[in-house]
Design a protein around this motif. Sequence first.
Motif, short mmCIF file in Angstrom:
data_model
loop_
_atom_site.label_atom_id
_atom_site.label_comp_id
_atom_site.label_asym_id
_atom_site.label_seq_id
_atom_site.Cartn_x
_atom_site.Cartn_y
_atom_site.Cartn_z
N UNK A 109 37.09 -5.52 51.69
CA UNK A 109 37.55 -5.90 50.37
C UNK A 109 36.70 -5.15 49.35
N UNK A 110 37.31 -4.20 48.63
CA UNK A 110 36.57 -3.42 47.66
C UNK A 110 37.53 -2.84 46.63
N UNK A 111 37.13 -2.81 45.38
CA UNK A 111 37.90 -2.17 44.32
C UNK A 111 39.28 -2.74 44.10
N UNK A 112 39.49 -4.00 44.44
CA UNK A 112 40.79 -4.63 44.25
C UNK A 112 41.72 -4.49 45.43
N UNK A 113 41.33 -3.76 46.47
CA UNK A 113 42.14 -3.61 47.69
C UNK A 113 41.50 -4.40 48.83
N UNK A 114 42.35 -4.84 49.75
CA UNK A 114 41.84 -5.61 50.89
C UNK A 114 42.57 -5.20 52.16
N UNK A 143 33.28 -7.02 50.48
CA UNK A 143 33.01 -7.62 51.79
C UNK A 143 33.40 -6.65 52.90
N UNK A 144 32.59 -6.58 53.94
CA UNK A 144 32.92 -5.82 55.14
C UNK A 144 32.52 -6.66 56.34
N UNK A 145 33.47 -7.02 57.19
CA UNK A 145 33.19 -7.77 58.42
C UNK A 145 34.04 -7.23 59.55
N UNK A 146 33.54 -7.33 60.77
CA UNK A 146 34.34 -7.03 61.95
C UNK A 146 33.67 -7.65 63.18
N UNK A 147 34.50 -7.91 64.19
CA UNK A 147 34.03 -8.47 65.45
C UNK A 147 34.72 -7.74 66.59
N UNK A 178 51.22 -3.97 52.31
CA UNK A 178 51.73 -3.20 53.44
C UNK A 178 51.22 -3.81 54.74
N UNK A 179 52.04 -3.75 55.77
CA UNK A 179 51.63 -4.23 57.09
C UNK A 179 51.98 -3.19 58.14
N UNK A 180 51.33 -3.29 59.28
CA UNK A 180 51.64 -2.37 60.37
C UNK A 180 51.23 -2.98 61.71
N UNK A 181 51.88 -2.51 62.75
CA UNK A 181 51.50 -2.82 64.13
C UNK A 181 51.42 -1.51 64.89
N UNK A 182 50.21 -1.16 65.27
CA UNK A 182 49.97 0.07 66.02
C UNK A 182 49.87 -0.30 67.50
N UNK A 218 47.41 -4.54 54.49
CA UNK A 218 46.72 -3.83 53.43
C UNK A 218 47.34 -4.23 52.09
N UNK A 219 46.54 -4.78 51.21
CA UNK A 219 47.04 -5.19 49.89
C UNK A 219 46.23 -4.50 48.80
N UNK A 220 46.91 -4.17 47.70
CA UNK A 220 46.23 -3.58 46.55
C UNK A 220 45.89 -2.12 46.70
N UNK A 221 46.36 -1.45 47.78
CA UNK A 221 45.98 -0.06 48.01
C UNK A 221 46.59 0.86 46.96
#
Length: 500
Positions: free
Chosen positions: A401-406, A359-363, A478-482, A437-440
């Motif tokens: 969402x691809x290859x087990x990572x999201x 899946x690939x989505x963005x707004x 993993x999480x981040x705030x830029x 980021x999960x599963x990376x």
Amino acid sequence: MKPFLRLSAAAAALCAASPAAWSLTAEEAWEAWVGMAAEYGEQVTAANTSMSGGVLTASDVAVSMEMEEMTISGTLGDVTMTENGDGTVAIAIPPEFQLMMSVAPEYGEKVELNIDFAMDDLDMSAADADDGVAFTYAAPSMTFGISDMKVDGEAVPLTFTGTIGNSAGTYTKAGEGIASQFTAETLQIDFEGRDPEGSGSGKGSITMADITSSSTGQGQMFFMDPEQLPAMLKAGASMQGSTTVGATTFAVEGVDGSDNFAVSGKMDGGTGSVTLNAEQVLYAVNYTGFDVTMSGSDIPLPEVSLGMGETSFNVIFPLAQSTEPKPYMLAVGLNDVTIADGVWNMFDPGTVLPRDPATLTFNLAGTGNWLIDILDEEALANPQGMPGELHSLNISDVKLNVGGAELTADGTFTFDNSDLMTFGGMPAPDGTLRARLSGANGLLDNLVTMGFVPADQANGVKMMSGMFFRPGDGPDVLTTEIGVSPDGTVSANGIPIPLQ
């Protein structure tokens, strides 16, 4: 194909729908028909018109249309308009007629062809409606086809036929505006041809079900020279339209010596809409259940298949020059994308990677304004200073969402257009982007196992991720705030990031 359908509809007189508010005469129906055709850039003429016993007969009716590098013309024969006595007018045209089309581009080959139309049991009428005239029609079957096609005078062996089943439509002309509605239960298109200079040949078919469309606006906007569009929009012209289609299938195949290809697929349904005026453009499309299968001599597999559960594309784009911020948006969605196991096995024969749908989505949405008139070609080509301003940006619905990572993300930013120095000509931003980021790490390990990424490089990426990410709410999360500040500071999780 759309101009052909427009011409056939106009030629068929696209007749009256609602109960008459007052009596419409045959002469008024004829004049309204000719006037509506003119709104679409068509010219309708008759060698002679006569009136007898409430019936107007237009003899040797001809239609023509001229667009940039293209002309369409033909003769319908005799058309009659009969007053029904209840305020409506019945319209009858010959069940078959032919139009000639010629395309002569400044550069390229000249194309000439005939378009044959046939309409069985066509029921048409006209009536007063909304201070104008409404034309309606219904037809169990309408067919169109291409014959006698020539390219630079040489005959091209091509057959092309289309059949529209159980169609109905209404076109209403009131003032300077036109409103239309169209429905059809089915559309079937078949074509077959061969290369006149070689041995290649091909054929294909398309089927659609449950087609509906509606539009309002000025008819000429649908077929006008694009160079005239800015002037028409400035003069107040506008248009809105929408279309839906149901189950759709398609298949195309070809062969040339030892080379061959075949493509087939289906779609559960789709919708589309557009709004255009001097202020903005709104455009949206959505498709569901799209699947395609490809095979051929250049494909190193028996066949390749691709599927998408849902595809969407939405745009809001401001057009008008303004001192006030206006909304904009770009939203894209590719949901539940799948590829066949045969393709997966080419680079993952050991089934190391999860083969879940991707899946690939963005707004991206916000506000901005144009400082110049972008409908003015000269102003757009020679802007004095910045052509526009960006005031805000909201990032949402980000998902990869691809290859087990999201990866998911969202963020909000504002921009200071008085500060173009801090970020090298860009208005200074102020805001935060949040990401998860999960599963990376699992994906990296799998890529190492497959031999795509060296182990030392994967470890280096994991170590560097600590500069931007922090542990999340679970294993391999993993999480981040830029953050970006107006003074030029960029930080990750509150820690400044050196940019140089």
